[in-house]
Design a protein around this motif. Sequence first.
Motif, PDB file in Angstrom:
ATOM      1  N   LYS A  55      39.471  49.239  37.684  1.00  9.53           N
ATOM      2  CA  LYS A  55      39.422  48.462  38.866  1.00  9.53           C
ATOM      3  C   LYS A  55      40.465  48.162  38.480  1.00  9.53           C
ATOM      4  N   ARG A  57      40.015  43.566  37.834  1.00 10.58           N
ATOM      5  CA  ARG A  57      39.494  43.501  36.745  1.00 10.58           C
ATOM      6  C   ARG A  57      38.700  44.152  36.095  1.00 10.58           C
ATOM      7  N   LEU A  59      35.549  43.126  34.478  1.00  7.52           N
ATOM      8  CA  LEU A  59      34.239  42.734  34.059  1.00  7.52           C
ATOM      9  C   LEU A  59      33.343  42.832  33.414  1.00  7.52           C
ATOM     10  N   SER A 321      40.640  46.860  27.579  1.00  6.47           N
ATOM     11  CA  SER A 321      41.353  46.435  29.527  1.00  6.47           C
ATOM     12  C   SER A 321      42.384  46.841  29.717  1.00  6.47           C
ATOM     13  N   ASN A 322      42.907  47.206  29.519  1.00  9.78           N
ATOM     14  CA  ASN A 322      44.434  47.907  30.113  1.00  9.78           C
ATOM     15  C   ASN A 322      44.398  49.267  30.790  1.00  9.78           C
TER      16      ASN A 322
END
Length: 810
Positions: A55, A57, A59, A321-322
């Motif tokens: 994805k 983003r 979350l 997160s990357n």
Amino acid sequence: MSTKARSTVPGKPLGRKELRAIDAWWRAANYLCVGQIYLMDNPLLRVPLEPHHVKPRLLGHWGTTPGLTFIHAHLNRAIMARDLDLFTVTGPGHGGPAALATSWLDGTYTQTYPEVSRDVDGMHRLFKQFSFPGGVPSHVAPETPGSIHEGGELGYSLAHAYGATFDNPDLLVAAVVGDGEAESGPLAASWHSTKFVDPRRDGAVLPILHLNGYKIASPTVLARIPEEELLSLLRGYGHTPYVVAGDDPDAMHQAFAATLDHCLDEIREIQAEARASGRRPAERRAWPMIVLRSPKGWTGPEKVDGQQVEGSWRSHQVPFSNARDDDDHRKVLEEWLRSYRPEELFGDDGAPVAQIADLHPLGTRRMGANPHTNGGLLTRPLSLPDFREYAVPVPRPGSGQVEATRVLGGFLRDVMARNPETFRMMSPDEHNSNRLQDVLEVTDRTWNATTLPGDDHLATDGRVMETLSEHMCQGWLEGYLLTGRHGLFSCYEAFVHIVDSMFNQHAKWLKTSNAIEWRRPIPSLNYLLTSHVWRQDHNGFSHQDPGFIDHVVNKKADVIRVYLPPDANTLLSVADHCLRSRQYVNVIVAGKQPALQYLSMDQALVHAAKGIGIWEWAGTEPEQGAEPDVVIGCAGDVPTMEALAAVDILRREFDDLRIRFVNVVDLMRLQHEQEHPHGLSDADFDALFTTDRPVVFAYHGYPWLVHRLTHNRTNHRNFHVRGYVEEGTTTTPFDMTVLNGIDRFHLAIAVIDKVPQLRSRAGAVRERLLDKLVEHRNHVHTHGEDMAEVREWEFPYPGDPDGATGTSAG
């Protein structure tokens, strides 16, 4: 390095086959949770992960999730072994991945949403929809099968769980309390719910305090205090705490299974002992609970970029997160997902293998399908007495001195008597103060702690729930309503603000539920706000605030209703309507002090049904077809009295003045019909308030709300609204109205100033009214009470000899 489990309760109840099956189910649930947070394609890793599989983003919250799936796996085992009627309340804020994964595994999610099938295509949809535009929230929400608890805000899990179990003798709720949530005030108070449980007729709550050590970036208090201090705290709340701690999966499975079995046996023993005797136990037993210590982000990556992740605050949300753009991060993600060995857990078609697919209860014993979590399925209408039988005689409008909420108390007494298993009243220690004590003729206050001689109406099986925590009262009632029962929350008007945020969440739950076809309507959340702003003169400024109405009106029109009945008979009609309603938040504001009465029961019934209307007897309406010179409007009991007193003054001083008097019961009638279902059309609104005549409006709360509700009306420019303007102190009742300019003298002056034909000939009258205000101030400061002409005033109904006891300007 794994830490071997330690637990208060010894034993290894799981055979090897059962242990392997539970662990496989847990691994499958964790795999699904990681996939929801990270993946939008390639759900079974049939090919190596590519950037477009991740994805853009990320979350969601991973840190609490593996503990939740662990607990769920063991609760499934207990339900199957014992045929339990059980569901969970998930307190940790964003535990959504766990709730969705577990309900997909047991088939509930697919049964509810057939497009999210139990195969590779359904898994793909499950993953992509999570925290994705057009998808589902990252926390437990109304869309989640098996939920009654909005997970976005912390603090209410225990109160909701206890509310669900009241009057549900066979129900068990496992309330998972996050250690971050445990730091909130509402949760800290909610531990005291043990003192309000009747083991004879109520179900049970099994709290599971999940200590994983961290909030977003700092440690949690309960995870960092010495364990004996923690256990002493929990014992003091009325629990017997049992600890399960460690991170070695096999050892933790055995320890938790043994501990859970022990707690369930203890709950059954407490209930059986109480129910066998049929009497209140001689001593209140401590209820069991579990303290589960497991690492934050358990089973996740131990380290990323050289930084500790598992067991640290870095795993709270998204551990890294990357993964879309960083090859190393994407490699970590793929290794993490493959560590659960998905090829052992899901078949070629993506469905759970038989070992997992069968490891859950059937039908409505599945936690995601438990009917208590869709309470509208279980709701039965209240058996209500005929409210008209409680009518107050009104020999003439504007006479008598009646405590409206005391009259309502008689009606509620009989509602309680007729519905002994489906109706409760919540009050923050104000039940008698709010004049509702008649209810205690048929029930007592719920109380399972020590009682002493002289205590007033305390009993384990009481149905009036009083505690000085508005949060607990609100949470209990929400849990009670969400599982299909009915209730009323009475509160001082100023202090209902304490639950502003809880009201927000419930209103949002209702709004969202209205768009979910499978959610059945539940009984409305009914507030009775009394001890209100205009009669808190004795308590002073701290107790004077009508702003909850403003807060409520911010919510969606299809959810909220606000009622301001002017007298006892109208209050009875409004209350009957609210108790019958579904899927609303109803706010009723009514005074408890002796007050004038205006409408017979037949008149009140019509007026309440219309929500707004002209009181012809109060005005001096012109001939048919002619317009009045001024409209005097009002909403609220004290504003109604002061508006009528202003009419009295004006009729005496200006016998040719044409006055229309409009009273509002349903505040939402002021809105446009396109903005609220109860709103008036422009034609209907103009027929009441005209298109060009001055309107002087006396309102219970902050005056700008009326302007907001009427801003798009033709005649809004001529609305002059008076209400509470944040002036208050310890003073007399009438002085409170004077301080805020809503008294009869200020209202009469406002009419003089706004009606053109009066300006040139009313100078002397206006001056005498100003003199009256000075006379009033001197009198109250000298004598400590209002002037007799104010205290004894009644409306001079036409035909009364000498105009009764009307007030003039001179």
